[in-house]
Enzyme design. Structure first.
Site, short mmCIF file in Angstrom:
data_model
loop_
_atom_site.label_atom_id
_atom_site.label_comp_id
_atom_site.label_asym_id
_atom_site.label_seq_id
_atom_site.Cartn_x
_atom_site.Cartn_y
_atom_site.Cartn_z
N SER A 283 23.07 40.20 117.14
CA SER A 283 22.43 39.71 118.36
C SER A 283 20.94 39.47 118.21
CB SER A 283 22.69 40.68 119.52
OG SER A 283 24.06 40.83 119.75
N HIS B 76 17.99 42.66 121.49
CA HIS B 76 17.98 41.27 121.94
C HIS B 76 16.55 40.83 122.26
CE1 HIS B 76 22.31 42.00 123.64
NE2 HIS B 76 22.24 42.16 122.34
#
Length: 192
Positions: A108, A164
């Site tokens: 991610s 993220h």
């Protein structure tokens, strides 16, 4: 195209992990508290995933945006970006977890790095967030806010939201560097 090689390798590792009963994740996931004795896990964890939905969404994002970005900045720059954003995302997770003992896996941070770079290089590129079309620069702000709120509020169990956020910042930084190189070169970067 290296993007498809990354996807194929990541899927192969996922299948091998399932077949091994999770042993690969056990040995190569990043655990912040043991990072100093297992520093390779800051990279190996990028190729690991927790479940089918996790790998599907990460590889779908890479499939959708990776080839476009790789064609614009070249293979070598794309690899630098992918690994650096994944590592920066993992560092963000380690810092915000207080160097705890909960392991993290997933690409991610690297995927958010790809999105962040595109937000700098092609800010008006239209994408869908759910079913809503918007320019990628606006989507990046939306993701930044959402992931930060989720992270501080601990609203998504088992999700490393700050990986993220940090991956996105890594991508924005690389986007700025690439943009300067593109301007200096007078056109898009490509493999030499």
């Amino acid at each position: 195209m290296v993007v498809f090689q990354i996807i194929a390798f990541t899927v192969a590792v996922f299948i091998a992990n399932v077949i091994s009963g999770g042993l690969i994740n056990n040995y190569f996931a990043l655990t912040p508290s043991t990072f100093l004795t297992q520093p390779w896990t800051i990279v190996t964890s990028i190729f690991l995933h927790g479940n089918l939905m996790h790998i599907f969404f990460n590889m779908f994002g890479l499939f959708m945006f990776g080839p476009y970005l790789q064609a614009k900045i070249g293979t070598k720059n794309f690899l630098y970006l992918y690994f650096a954003s994944g590592i920066v995302g993992n560092m963000g997770y380690m810092i915000t977890s207080g160097f705890g003992s909960v392991p993290v896996v997933g690409a991610s941070g690297a995927i958010f790095g790809v999105l962040g770079t595109l937000a700098i290089l092609q800010p008006n590129l239209m994408i869908f967030v759910g079913f809503i079309p918007m320019p990628i620069w606006m989507a990046s702000i939306f993701w930044l806010i959402t992931e930060t709120v989720y992270g501080f509020g601990q609203l998504q169990a088992g999700v490393a939201n700050f990986a993220h956020v940090f991956g996105l910042f890594g991508g924005l930084l690389f986007g700025g560097i690439f943009k300067k190189q593109i301007i200096a070169k007078g056109g898009w970067l490509h493999d030499e």
